[in-house]
Design a protein around this motif. Sequence first.
Motif, PDB file in Angstrom:
ATOM      1  N   TYR A 142       5.508  -2.765   0.273  1.00 18.86           N
ATOM      2  CA  TYR A 142       5.752  -1.256   1.490  1.00 18.86           C
ATOM      3  C   TYR A 142       4.966  -0.299   0.638  1.00 18.86           C
ATOM      4  O   TYR A 142       4.166   0.736   2.020  1.00 18.86           O
ATOM      5  N   ASP A 143       3.923  -0.056  -0.027  1.00 22.76           N
ATOM      6  CA  ASP A 143       2.539   0.690   0.084  1.00 22.76           C
ATOM      7  C   ASP A 143       2.256   0.440   1.217  1.00 22.76           C
ATOM      8  O   ASP A 143       1.374   1.282   1.548  1.00 22.76           O
ATOM      9  N   ALA A 156      -7.353   8.747   7.121  1.00 23.68           N
ATOM     10  CA  ALA A 156      -8.522   9.104   5.146  1.00 23.68           C
ATOM     11  C   ALA A 156      -6.978   8.863   3.970  1.00 23.68           C
ATOM     12  O   ALA A 156      -7.799   9.069   2.953  1.00 23.68           O
ATOM     13  N   GLY A 157      -5.833   8.973   4.392  1.00 25.04           N
ATOM     14  CA  GLY A 157      -4.884   8.604   3.468  1.00 25.04           C
ATOM     15  C   GLY A 157      -4.800   9.569   2.872  1.00 25.04           C
ATOM     16  O   GLY A 157      -3.865   9.923   2.354  1.00 25.04           O
ATOM     17  N   THR A 158      -4.692  11.040   3.434  1.00 21.67           N
ATOM     18  CA  THR A 158      -4.298  12.311   2.733  1.00 21.67           C
ATOM     19  C   THR A 158      -3.557  12.735   2.837  1.00 21.67           C
ATOM     20  O   THR A 158      -3.062  13.717   2.528  1.00 21.67           O
ATOM     21  N   ALA A 159      -2.697  12.206   4.302  1.00 27.76           N
ATOM     22  CA  ALA A 159      -1.845  13.396   4.834  1.00 27.76           C
ATOM     23  C   ALA A 159      -0.780  12.647   5.614  1.00 27.76           C
ATOM     24  O   ALA A 159      -1.884  11.261   6.445  1.00 27.76           O
ATOM     25  N   ALA A 160       0.087  12.479   6.059  1.00 26.57           N
ATOM     26  CA  ALA A 160       1.670  11.529   6.459  1.00 26.57           C
ATOM     27  C   ALA A 160       1.248  12.571   7.621  1.00 26.57           C
ATOM     28  O   ALA A 160       0.870  13.266   8.633  1.00 26.57           O
ATOM     29  N   ILE A 161       2.131  11.399   8.300  1.00 24.77           N
ATOM     30  CA  ILE A 161       2.456  10.612   9.765  1.00 24.77           C
ATOM     31  C   ILE A 161       3.192  10.920  10.330  1.00 24.77           C
ATOM     32  O   ILE A 161       3.961   9.949   9.144  1.00 24.77           O
ATOM     33  N   THR A 162       3.636  10.517  11.558  1.00 17.75           N
ATOM     34  CA  THR A 162       5.169   9.776  11.735  1.00 17.75           C
ATOM     35  C   THR A 162       4.614   8.517  12.676  1.00 17.75           C
ATOM     36  O   THR A 162       3.607   7.881  12.977  1.00 17.75           O
ATOM     37  N   ILE A 163       5.443   7.473  12.451  1.00 15.50           N
ATOM     38  CA  ILE A 163       5.100   5.749  13.444  1.00 15.50           C
ATOM     39  C   ILE A 163       4.480   6.727  15.175  1.00 15.50           C
ATOM     40  O   ILE A 163       5.068   7.232  15.948  1.00 15.50           O
ATOM     41  N   ARG A 164       3.328   5.839  14.963  1.00 17.73           N
ATOM     42  CA  ARG A 164       3.405   5.415  16.541  1.00 17.73           C
ATOM     43  C   ARG A 164       3.210   3.950  16.725  1.00 17.73           C
ATOM     44  O   ARG A 164       2.736   3.464  16.210  1.00 17.73           O
ATOM     45  N   THR A 223      -4.755  -1.739  17.633  1.00 20.73           N
ATOM     46  CA  THR A 223      -3.433  -1.391  18.865  1.00 20.73           C
ATOM     47  C   THR A 223      -1.889  -1.245  19.100  1.00 20.73           C
ATOM     48  O   THR A 223      -1.821  -0.863  20.519  1.00 20.73           O
ATOM     49  N   LEU A 224      -1.903  -2.170  17.784  1.00 18.74           N
ATOM     50  CA  LEU A 224      -0.156  -1.913  17.535  1.00 18.74           C
ATOM     51  C   LEU A 224       0.308  -0.539  17.629  1.00 18.74           C
ATOM     52  O   LEU A 224       0.960   0.311  17.384  1.00 18.74           O
ATOM     53  N   GLY A 225      -0.388   0.679  16.726  1.00 20.79           N
ATOM     54  CA  GLY A 225      -0.725   1.910  15.772  1.00 20.79           C
ATOM     55  C   GLY A 225      -1.197   1.849  13.937  1.00 20.79           C
ATOM     56  O   GLY A 225      -0.327   2.074  13.422  1.00 20.79           O
ATOM     57  N   ILE A 226      -1.892   0.456  13.993  1.00 19.97           N
ATOM     58  CA  ILE A 226      -1.773  -0.078  12.757  1.00 19.97           C
ATOM     59  C   ILE A 226      -3.461   0.914  11.914  1.00 19.97           C
ATOM     60  O   ILE A 226      -3.794   0.362  12.756  1.00 19.97           O
ATOM     61  N   GLY A 227      -3.278   1.444  11.085  1.00 15.62           N
ATOM     62  CA  GLY A 227      -4.889   1.872  10.680  1.00 15.62           C
ATOM     63  C   GLY A 227      -5.366   1.177   9.316  1.00 15.62           C
ATOM     64  O   GLY A 227      -5.309  -0.585   9.591  1.00 15.62           O
ATOM     65  N   HIS A 228      -5.419   1.567   8.363  1.00 13.56           N
ATOM     66  CA  HIS A 228      -6.332   0.968   7.450  1.00 13.56           C
ATOM     67  C   HIS A 228      -5.854   0.858   5.934  1.00 13.56           C
ATOM     68  O   HIS A 228      -4.876   1.917   5.630  1.00 13.56           O
ATOM     69  N   THR A 229      -6.371  -0.963   5.637  1.00 10.56           N
ATOM     70  CA  THR A 229      -5.734   0.040   4.078  1.00 10.56           C
ATOM     71  C   THR A 229      -7.212  -0.823   2.840  1.00 10.56           C
ATOM     72  O   THR A 229      -8.120  -1.524   3.594  1.00 10.56           O
ATOM     73  N   ASP A 230      -6.645  -0.210   1.745  1.00 10.54           N
ATOM     74  CA  ASP A 230      -7.481  -0.740   0.748  1.00 10.54           C
ATOM     75  C   ASP A 230      -7.783  -2.688   0.394  1.00 10.54           C
ATOM     76  O   ASP A 230      -8.138  -2.840  -0.613  1.00 10.54           O
ATOM     77  N   ASN A 231      -6.035  -3.247   0.046  1.00 12.84           N
ATOM     78  CA  ASN A 231      -5.581  -4.428  -0.100  1.00 12.84           C
ATOM     79  C   ASN A 231      -6.434  -5.428   0.827  1.00 12.84           C
ATOM     80  O   ASN A 231      -5.877  -5.765   2.196  1.00 12.84           O
ATOM     81  N   THR A 232      -7.052  -5.924   0.416  1.00 12.28           N
ATOM     82  CA  THR A 232      -7.648  -7.167   0.651  1.00 12.28           C
ATOM     83  C   THR A 232      -6.683  -8.414   0.948  1.00 12.28           C
ATOM     84  O   THR A 232      -7.653  -9.634   1.561  1.00 12.28           O
TER      85      THR A 232
END
Length: 252
Positions: A54-55, A66-74, A190-199
């Motif tokens: 989920y997270d 930056a992980g600081t603000a909500a955006i909508t699904i792209r 390219t799917l609309g997916i950003g970054h996470t710190d989860n290894t």
Amino acid sequence: MKIAIAVTVVSLFFLTIACQTSEKNIPPVTNTTTNSTNTSTTTTTVKPSSQEIYDTFVRLTLKNSAGTAAITIRKWLPTKTQIKVYWDGGRTTALMSALDKVMADMNVLNKYNKMLRTEVVAEADIIINRVEAATHNSKYASYQVSNSSVQGTTFTQWTSDAITKAIVWLSPTTPSNLQNGVLRHELTHTLGIGHTDNTKSIMIPIMSNTNYDFNSFSVLDQRIIQILADNRVKQGSSEANISAIIKEYAAK
Ligand SMILES: [Zn+2]
């Protein structure tokens, strides 16, 4: 007619990958009955918890970089049944095979948008270019690589939260043992997916000291791509709109 187009830019960094380098110095296991001498455990096969799924989905698709603000699904529209990928500069046989594997893995997880290669640049939805940054910038003036010390940069173009095009720049100096990982990471952007710190995800921005299998998606990443591809997850959806759907997949 004027169409508002936005472009997001994400880059991938690599520091030293200590695990991979040191593995070469591990002596083969004696008395083994298999051909495999690689006894390391990759994070790829580790089962993520429901909360982690989920997270991570929220971080990758519903937060700004930056992980600081909500955006909508792209995302690509479900009606975009084919996403055509053209490889411009810097092709190698090994990389083309790696691309085919990434696309096949994605196509299993997404029944609406099927990725396939094209040799016709004019019909390409995604262009991959693996040349020196200056060469890239002179050809793709609207997609300027500003930091050539990274391994890759993806430019995702969208309007009204529907992705319409992506340009992937790959560094030609990336060590060969990292190339498949960089390619898989950038194609996933390219799917609309950003970054996470989860290894457990290939979408960590700095892939250091991780042991991800670059030739397949982790269980966590499979879930992320499946959720995003679900037709009930619309471009423009907020977390509140789709939290029940995310939880549905997270519970699987
Ligand atoms: Zn990235």
